[in-house]
Design a protein around this motif. Structure first.
Motif, PDB file in Angstrom:
ATOM      1  N   MET A   1       1.646  -3.127   1.272  1.00 28.39           N
ATOM      2  CA  MET A   1       1.676  -1.685   1.460  1.00 28.39           C
ATOM      3  C   MET A   1       0.986  -1.296   2.768  1.00 28.39           C
ATOM      4  SD  MET A   1      -0.109   1.195  -0.981  1.00 28.39           S
ATOM      5  CE  MET A   1       0.500   0.382  -2.445  1.00 28.39           C
ATOM      6  N   LEU A   2      -0.228  -1.813   2.976  1.00 27.50           N
ATOM      7  CA  LEU A   2      -0.993  -1.470   4.174  1.00 27.50           C
ATOM      8  C   LEU A   2      -0.312  -1.990   5.432  1.00 27.50           C
ATOM      9  CD1 LEU A   2      -4.611  -2.182   2.873  1.00 27.50           C
ATOM     10  CD2 LEU A   2      -3.494   0.031   3.140  1.00 27.50           C
ATOM     11  N   GLN A   3       0.247  -3.185   5.348  1.00 26.51           N
ATOM     12  CA  GLN A   3       0.919  -3.752   6.515  1.00 26.51           C
ATOM     13  C   GLN A   3       2.136  -2.920   6.911  1.00 26.51           C
ATOM     14  OE1 GLN A   3       1.857  -7.888   6.033  1.00 26.51           O
ATOM     15  NE2 GLN A   3       2.754  -8.111   8.063  1.00 26.51           N
ATOM     16  N   ALA A   4       2.883  -2.450   5.923  1.00 26.00           N
ATOM     17  CA  ALA A   4       4.057  -1.616   6.217  1.00 26.00           C
ATOM     18  C   ALA A   4       3.652  -0.301   6.857  1.00 26.00           C
ATOM     19  CB  ALA A   4       4.842  -1.363   4.928  1.00 26.00           C
ATOM     20  N   LEU A   5       2.545   0.288   6.396  1.00 26.49           N
ATOM     21  CA  LEU A   5       2.073   1.548   6.968  1.00 26.49           C
ATOM     22  C   LEU A   5       1.558   1.351   8.383  1.00 26.49           C
ATOM     23  CD1 LEU A   5       0.299   2.934   3.789  1.00 26.49           C
ATOM     24  CD2 LEU A   5       2.281   3.966   4.919  1.00 26.49           C
ATOM     25  N   ARG A   6       0.859   0.239   8.634  1.00 24.95           N
ATOM     26  CA  ARG A   6       0.380  -0.035   9.990  1.00 24.95           C
ATOM     27  C   ARG A   6       1.561  -0.201  10.945  1.00 24.95           C
ATOM     28  NH1 ARG A   6      -2.811  -4.546   7.766  1.00 24.95           N
ATOM     29  NH2 ARG A   6      -4.663  -3.635   6.805  1.00 24.95           N
ATOM     30  N   ALA A   7       2.586  -0.931  10.491  1.00 23.02           N
ATOM     31  CA  ALA A   7       3.758  -1.157  11.340  1.00 23.02           C
ATOM     32  C   ALA A   7       4.438   0.154  11.700  1.00 23.02           C
ATOM     33  CB  ALA A   7       4.736  -2.094  10.634  1.00 23.02           C
ATOM     34  N   ALA A   8       4.342   1.152  10.808  1.00 21.77           N
ATOM     35  CA  ALA A   8       4.937   2.465  11.065  1.00 21.77           C
ATOM     36  C   ALA A   8       3.967   3.406  11.771  1.00 21.77           C
ATOM     37  CB  ALA A   8       5.385   3.093   9.748  1.00 21.77           C
ATOM     38  N   HIS A   9       2.790   2.873  12.180  1.00 20.35           N
ATOM     39  CA  HIS A   9       1.748   3.684  12.814  1.00 20.35           C
ATOM     40  C   HIS A   9       1.348   4.870  11.949  1.00 20.35           C
ATOM     41  CE1 HIS A   9       2.798   2.034  17.077  1.00 20.35           C
ATOM     42  NE2 HIS A   9       1.972   1.241  16.409  1.00 20.35           N
ATOM     43  N   MET A  10       1.269   4.603  10.646  1.00 18.95           N
ATOM     44  CA  MET A  10       0.849   5.637   9.700  1.00 18.95           C
ATOM     45  C   MET A  10      -0.509   5.279   9.137  1.00 18.95           C
ATOM     46  SD  MET A  10       4.429   6.446   7.701  1.00 18.95           S
ATOM     47  CE  MET A  10       3.794   7.939   6.931  1.00 18.95           C
ATOM     48  N   GLY A  11      -1.241   6.307   8.706  1.00 13.61           N
ATOM     49  CA  GLY A  11      -2.557   6.084   8.141  1.00 13.61           C
ATOM     50  C   GLY A  11      -2.474   5.428   6.785  1.00 13.61           C
ATOM     51  N   PRO A  12      -3.552   4.771   6.348  1.00 14.03           N
ATOM     52  CA  PRO A  12      -3.555   4.138   5.029  1.00 14.03           C
ATOM     53  C   PRO A  12      -3.594   5.192   3.932  1.00 14.03           C
ATOM     54  CG  PRO A  12      -5.748   4.059   5.986  1.00 14.03           C
ATOM     55  CD  PRO A  12      -4.844   4.626   7.041  1.00 14.03           C
ATOM     56  N   PRO A  13      -3.139   4.838   2.748  1.00 15.07           N
ATOM     57  CA  PRO A  13      -3.219   5.798   1.644  1.00 15.07           C
ATOM     58  C   PRO A  13      -4.661   5.966   1.195  1.00 15.07           C
ATOM     59  CG  PRO A  13      -2.470   3.677   0.831  1.00 15.07           C
ATOM     60  CD  PRO A  13      -2.558   3.551   2.322  1.00 15.07           C
ATOM     61  N   ALA A  14      -4.930   7.078   0.530  1.00 19.88           N
ATOM     62  CA  ALA A  14      -6.242   7.309  -0.085  1.00 19.88           C
ATOM     63  C   ALA A  14      -6.146   6.915  -1.547  1.00 19.88           C
ATOM     64  CB  ALA A  14      -6.638   8.775   0.059  1.00 19.88           C
ATOM     65  N   PHE A  15      -7.042   6.036  -1.976  1.00 17.53           N
ATOM     66  CA  PHE A  15      -7.064   5.585  -3.363  1.00 17.53           C
ATOM     67  C   PHE A  15      -8.177   6.314  -4.115  1.00 17.53           C
ATOM     68  CE2 PHE A  15      -5.622   1.852  -0.882  1.00 17.53           C
ATOM     69  CZ  PHE A  15      -4.354   1.703  -1.432  1.00 17.53           C
ATOM     70  N   THR A  16      -7.863   6.817  -5.290  1.00 16.39           N
ATOM     71  CA  THR A  16      -8.860   7.466  -6.144  1.00 16.39           C
ATOM     72  C   THR A  16      -8.827   6.794  -7.508  1.00 16.39           C
ATOM     73  OG1 THR A  16      -8.543   9.586  -5.013  1.00 16.39           O
ATOM     74  CG2 THR A  16      -9.671   9.628  -7.131  1.00 16.39           C
ATOM     75  N   ASP A  17      -9.950   6.175  -7.872  1.00 14.56           N
ATOM     76  CA  ASP A  17     -10.039   5.461  -9.144  1.00 14.56           C
ATOM     77  C   ASP A  17     -10.909   6.248 -10.105  1.00 14.56           C
ATOM     78  OD1 ASP A  17      -9.862   3.457 -11.064  1.00 14.56           O
ATOM     79  OD2 ASP A  17     -11.682   2.466 -10.321  1.00 14.56           O
ATOM     80  N   ARG A  18     -10.329   6.648 -11.204  1.00 19.02           N
ATOM     81  CA  ARG A  18     -11.064   7.285 -12.293  1.00 19.02           C
ATOM     82  C   ARG A  18     -10.912   6.416 -13.533  1.00 19.02           C
ATOM     83  NH1 ARG A  18     -12.855   9.725  -8.639  1.00 19.02           N
ATOM     84  NH2 ARG A  18     -12.642  11.931  -8.131  1.00 19.02           N
ATOM     85  N   LEU A  19     -11.775   6.600 -14.497  1.00 19.02           N
ATOM     86  CA  LEU A  19     -11.659   5.817 -15.721  1.00 19.02           C
ATOM     87  C   LEU A  19     -10.333   6.070 -16.414  1.00 19.02           C
ATOM     88  CD1 LEU A  19     -15.255   6.252 -17.168  1.00 19.02           C
ATOM     89  CD2 LEU A  19     -14.303   4.254 -16.002  1.00 19.02           C
ATOM     90  N   ALA A  20      -9.828   7.296 -16.310  1.00 18.02           N
ATOM     91  CA  ALA A  20      -8.610   7.667 -17.023  1.00 18.02           C
ATOM     92  C   ALA A  20      -7.357   7.615 -16.160  1.00 18.02           C
ATOM     93  CB  ALA A  20      -8.758   9.069 -17.611  1.00 18.02           C
ATOM     94  N   SER A  21      -7.495   7.424 -14.849  1.00 10.57           N
ATOM     95  CA  SER A  21      -6.303   7.457 -13.995  1.00 10.57           C
ATOM     96  C   SER A  21      -6.573   6.759 -12.671  1.00 10.57           C
ATOM     97  CB  SER A  21      -5.873   8.905 -13.727  1.00 10.57           C
ATOM     98  OG  SER A  21      -6.866   9.582 -12.968  1.00 10.57           O
ATOM     99  N   PHE A  22      -5.478   6.402 -12.002  1.00  8.65           N
ATOM    100  CA  PHE A  22      -5.540   5.844 -10.652  1.00  8.65           C
ATOM    101  C   PHE A  22      -4.504   6.570  -9.804  1.00  8.65           C
ATOM    102  CE2 PHE A  22      -4.335   2.782  -7.334  1.00  8.65           C
ATOM    103  CZ  PHE A  22      -5.591   2.563  -6.764  1.00  8.65           C
ATOM    104  N   LYS A  23      -4.925   6.991  -8.610  1.00  5.39           N
ATOM    105  CA  LYS A  23      -4.045   7.808  -7.769  1.00  5.39           C
ATOM    106  C   LYS A  23      -3.975   7.245  -6.359  1.00  5.39           C
ATOM    107  CE  LYS A  23      -5.483  12.002  -6.763  1.00  5.39           C
ATOM    108  NZ  LYS A  23      -5.774  13.439  -6.934  1.00  5.39           N
TER     109      LYS A  23
END
Length: 585
Positions: free
Chosen positions: A388-410
């Motif tokens: 995922m990160l490699q594909a975004l770098r190749a497109a000169h796009m920023g990395p995604p923001a990950f949010t980890d909660r006990l009840a969900s992952f975003k």
């Protein structure tokens, strides 16, 4: 905790005017406050944190001190032992601004031992979690999720009542068995179909000895799993505005669809829905032009698969869907259940160990192709985030923001290309020689309004932790960025003098090149006829440490300043009396 780290924490508290996500302040002049157990539990159940006693938040974090430091240290240490599991805090006293403070560094509790709670209150009343700069009691769902993660979840092995081999999708089963025999010939090449499904635990016996589909088998190969579990699906919504529906036009959404079927079908249909709603942009490559999607397909596919394969399948989570929400400025993919096992936000972007919440489901899906493609749903274990990160770098796009909660992952994908023509022109206008390619990516992220941490910088650039620290500190030294916080709470923002929003709003069509400010006279004036340490020069000039070190090194090369002292901790600086010679900044 070092003096510099502690001073940086207090400066951040006073600048922000409130507690930080991993720093809590309590006045505690006479005794431990009643809410102390909430903070201790919350930090232990999160990533740890720092509790400071003797600062008064209501008076702007004034140092009021504690009356009897020795007693409070003993009381706090004793209190930490009343938790299950016990909290092994590092507690110390510190003299600050002429008063005594108590600083407790609270470590994170091991995942297998969470939730950390006050024994006298029990797990459901005495477990807390950090949210922003405050503490709140954990919900029953969050506690159940933590307890379930202590061992390998078995929900995907549960027999589904009322199901049989007749509920399987014949085409998916055929493709699965063909691929299974090709990839694992030693065990499955000559095995009969029904026996292979049993061995792969697609079929399993219930308590009465009747053969049923396992939940993992139903989700991977079932004809219509939602007949039994209506919410184990994907909802896709495309909103017209960044806040959701449009108040002006009354349009609530541009597209809204429920994606059902087994996991391979949901992956296919979700990707089709995304492509139907994505725009294409032109990228110049050599002498030609290539049209590409707004978001790299590889990155979206990996995020979708992760959300479906690693979602929480426990009974209390089966009423929640995987949600895909598209906005003009971002794309959000969210699933029930946080990260599982040894995977954390801190190591997520650094090729963490493979850890499968739904091991049976994943084992099946690695041999099930997405309909219409020859590609398996789970083609490679443990490499999805890296792809995922490699594909975004190749497109000169920023990395995604990950949010980890006990009840969900975003996962949130920003919708912008970092090194567009306007950004490249802006970076060139800074006239900063010697910037690395990764520093240019970092500046582009800062200009877009992001704050950077060491892990996020690594995710965006692909450099290792040591290089990331060095390059971020160099941006601070060049006064292109400012550092907030210390240690793991360090964040970097665009220097106020280069505020991108203000620059875009006020700059003329052809903005003039910008030069960094020459700090020579400030450093020399601070020294005067004295011999000062680096810390004293920082205090006299108000400049951050990296900037002071950069200019001291420059002035030493020019012969205007010399260092004295025998050891690294005893180095001081003084003027040489030599006249200044101009040197390019």
């Amino acid at each position: 905790m070092h003096d510099d780290d502690f001073l940086a924490l207090v400066q951040d508290l006073r600048r922000f005017g409130g507690d930080l996500s991993d720093v809590e302040v309590k006045r505690a002049h006479e005794k431990l406050p009643k809410s102390t157990h909430e903070t201790l539990s919350a930090f232990a159940n999160a990533r740890g944190g720092v509790l400071i006693l003797g600062l008064d938040e209501k008076s702007g974090f004034q140092a009021v001190g504690v009356r009897n430091a020795g007693k409070l240290v003993a009381d706090l240490g004793s209190y930490c032992s009343e938790f299950e599991p016990p909290i092994r805090a590092v507690i110390s006293t510190r003299t600050f601004e002429s008063v005594d403070l108590i600083v407790a560094e609270i470590p994170e509790t091991l995942p297998a031992d969470k939730p950390c709670h006050l024994k006298s209150m029990g797990a459901y009343q005495g477990s807390f979690i950090r949210v922003g700069d405050g503490d709140r009691r954990m919900t029953q769902y969050e506690i159940l999720a933590l307890m379930a993660s202590k061992g390998q979840p078995k929900e995907d092995l549960e027999p589904v009542p009322g199901t049989s081999v007749d509920d399987l999708d014949a085409q998916l089963v055929g493709a699965f068995l063909e691929q299974l025999r090709a990839r694992r010939p030693y065990r499955y090449a000559d095995m009969e179909d029904h026996e292979a499904l049993r061995r792969m635990r697609v079929l399993i016996k219930d308590d009465d000895g009747r053969e049923r589909l396992s939940l993992g088998g139903l989700l991977a190969l079932g004809e219509y799993p939602q007949e039994h579990f209506p919410q184990l699906m994907v909802s896709f919504v495309h909103y017209p505005e960044s806040g959701g529906g449009s108040l002006q036009s009354g349009e609530r959404f541009l597209d809204n669809v429920a994606l059902e079927g087994p996991v391979p079908v949901m992956v296919r249909d979700a990707m089709q829905a995304l492509k139907r709603n994505m725009k294409r942009r032109a990228v110049i490559q050599g002498v030609g032009r290539t049209d590409v999607w707004e978001y790299p397909e590889v990155a979206l596919r990996e995020a979708l698969v992760n959300a479906l394969v690693h979602r929480d399948l426990a009974g209390h989570a089966r009423g929640a869907q995987v949600q895909v929400s598209m906005y003009p400025d971002r794309l959000v993919i969210q699933n029930p259940g946080g990260l599982f096992g040894a995977v954390t936000i801190d190591n997520l972007e650094d090729n963490p160990p493979s850890s499968a919440r739904n091991a049976v489901l994943m084992d099946i899906l690695q041999d099930v192709p997405v309909p219409g493609t020859g590609q398996s749903v789970c083609e490679k274990r443990g490499s999805g985030i890296q792809d995922m990160l490699q594909a975004l770098r190749a497109a000169h796009m920023g990395p995604p923001a990950f949010t980890d909660r006990l009840a969900s992952f975003k996962v949130v994908f920003p919708n912008h290309t970092l090194l567009d023509g306007d950004t490249v022109e802006w970076i060139n206008s800074l006239r900063e020689h010697g910037l690395t390619n990764s520093q240019c990516i970092g500046l582009a992220l800062l200009r877009s309004g992001e704050s950077l941490t060491n892990p996020r910088y690594r995710a965006a650039t692909g450099v290792d932790s040591r290089v990331a620290t060095s390059e971020l500190q160099d941006l601070v030294a060049r006064e292109l960025a400012v550092q907030e916080g210390a240690r793991r709470s360090s964040r970097y923002r665009l220097h106020p003098a280069l505020d991108a929003a203000a620059a875009r709003a006020s700059a003329p069509a052809e903005s003039k090149p910008q030069r960094r400010k020459d700090r020579t006279e400030e450093i020399l004036a601070a020294l005067g006829d004295r011999t000062l340490s680096r810390v004293q020069i920082e205090a006299a000039t108000g400049l951050p440490r990296p900037t002071v070190l950069r200019w001291l090194d420059r002035l030493k090369r020019q012969g205007l300043v010399e260092s004295v002292g025998q050891s690294r901790n005893d180095i001081r600086y003084r003027r040489t009396g030599q006249q200044r010679l101009d040197e390019p900044i």
